[in-house]
Design an enzyme around this catalytic site. Structure first.
Site, PDB file in Angstrom:
ATOM      1  N   CYS A   1     -39.256 -11.491  22.217  1.00 48.35           N
ATOM      2  CA  CYS A   1     -40.276 -10.436  22.078  1.00 48.35           C
ATOM      3  C   CYS A   1     -40.493  -9.750  23.437  1.00 48.35           C
ATOM      4  CB  CYS A   1     -41.540 -11.061  21.515  1.00 48.35           C
ATOM      5  SG  CYS A   1     -42.783  -9.936  20.846  1.00 48.35           S
ATOM      6  N   THR A   2     -41.731  -9.474  23.813  1.00 47.28           N
ATOM      7  CA  THR A   2     -42.006  -8.800  25.086  1.00 47.28           C
ATOM      8  C   THR A   2     -41.847  -9.730  26.289  1.00 47.28           C
ATOM      9  OG1 THR A   2     -44.346  -9.179  24.593  1.00 47.28           O
ATOM     10  CG2 THR A   2     -43.491  -6.971  24.188  1.00 47.28           C
TER      11      THR A   2
END
Lengths: 240, 240
Positions: A103-104
């Site tokens: 993800c981030t």
């Protein structure tokens, strides 16, 4: 003396999205013969989006690892400004065989200067922030560029984990773990990507995310400036 | 006085499989307007298969809930013998609108007498233990029988959560959460069920599980005897 076992380190922080971490952890911590550590900047308890994790070890006490994994979360761009955390990520990442994220988490790897010129995945809504760190965003669920393996948003962490398992333990082990965790997904909707989600669902998500976009971009830009500053210092050190 | 918000309770215990809990929690804790509680028998820290969770509340302090969710784990059949834990699960389950589980959590619901005559899911390797509790095993990833909604093994918890979200919050909310969590699964192998896994992978899993089968069946049989004992006591109470 026996060689150090293959060591996997998950680097946690307050405000992370817990499933970015717990999904891959359930798969990767089953790697035969490997040791899995859960670490954080100061050790102890970590509060994720809505859960509390105990017993993490301070990152500074981890001498090194074979695989570093950094989860994402709404606080990822704020954490990208934490010089102590980022320095530990850079130290462990530079020494690791595999540098990974979900993800981030890739924005944190970027802020640590580990993704320059590298292709990387990210949550679809925040992928465009990757170039701030010199990374090349790629719209895939799992992206491999050499020994950098990054996953897309949140649940991509499970597809990511199977890819990593195949690399570090082989396809048979990966599939045995997949079978044990009954990973035979059958979502009742096909709404998991902006391409497949119904227009009103995508609009709802974007309306919710809109107030966050400016703030996160500003944080990522500041982290990118700090990164350039760090790099300049290093160059100066070499020249002088 | 405003009405109590829709309350979701996850009932944790040592030795549970963390992804049985963390997967659905990431989805369900985003239900608009709902309150999500994480509870355990004695409150405080819970040690799952390989992670530690902090800040759980004692089950006895939870007055009631609208949705009860019980995760599974290798310790599920041992926990089925814990009369204090099982009594709390029965109390909350009898008062809840929805009674739910993931993986071998259905064996705990069964031990609490909540699945008599009901169709239910379970991890594929342990599904055959359900009839000990009068439940009807069904080989699906998510099984609904009235207001009892059960998921299959571990990662089925995410498909389960989307089904539950659709019920309690509607399809648009479910899909918005699916999009936010980028649940667009693309596993690199199709080894997540005994039907799809390569024969050598299935054999490897079964060889690993073999030593556990006798022990878990004995625990489940004992839990089933305790359940019948409890039921007899109740009947005697009514007659006398």
């Amino acid at each position: 003396m026996s060689p150090r076992p293959f060591t996997i380190v998950f680097a946690l922080y307050d405000g992370m999205t817990q499933l970015d971490f717990t999904g891959p952890h359930e798969f990767l911590s089953r790697t035969p013969g490997a040791v899995t550590l859960v670490a954080s900047r100061d050790g102890g308890a970590v509060k994720s989006d809505r859960l509390e994790f105990g017993g993490t070890v301070p990152l500074a006490t981890v001498s090194g690892c074979d695989l570093l994994c950094v989860p994402g979360g709404l606080s990822a761009t704020a954490v990208a400004l934490d010089r102590v955390f980022i320095a530990e990520i850079r130290r462990l990442g530079l020494g690791a065989r595999y540098v990974t994220s979900v993800c981030t988490g890739s924005l944190i790897l970027g802020a640590a200067g580990l993704l320059k010129g590298k292709r990387a995945a990210c949550h679809w809504a925040w992928r465009e922030l990757l170039p701030l760190f010199g990374a090349i965003p790629q719209a895939d669920r799992v992206v491999r560029d050499g020994d950098i393996i990054t996953g897309g948003g949140v649940t991509a962490g499970m597809d990511f984990a199977l890819t990593v398992l195949t690399e570090i333990a082989g396809a048979d082990v990966a599939q045995a773990i997949q079978l044990g965790l009954e990973y035979d997904p059958q979502p009742p909707f096909h709404a998991g990507s902006p391409q497949s989600a119904p227009p009103q669902v995508l609009a709802r998500f974007q309306a919710t995310a809109a107030p966050l976009i400016e703030k996160r971009r500003a944080q990522a830009e500041e982290a990118a400036r700090l990164l350039v500053g760090d790099a300049s210092t290093t160059e100066t050190d070499v020249i002088l």
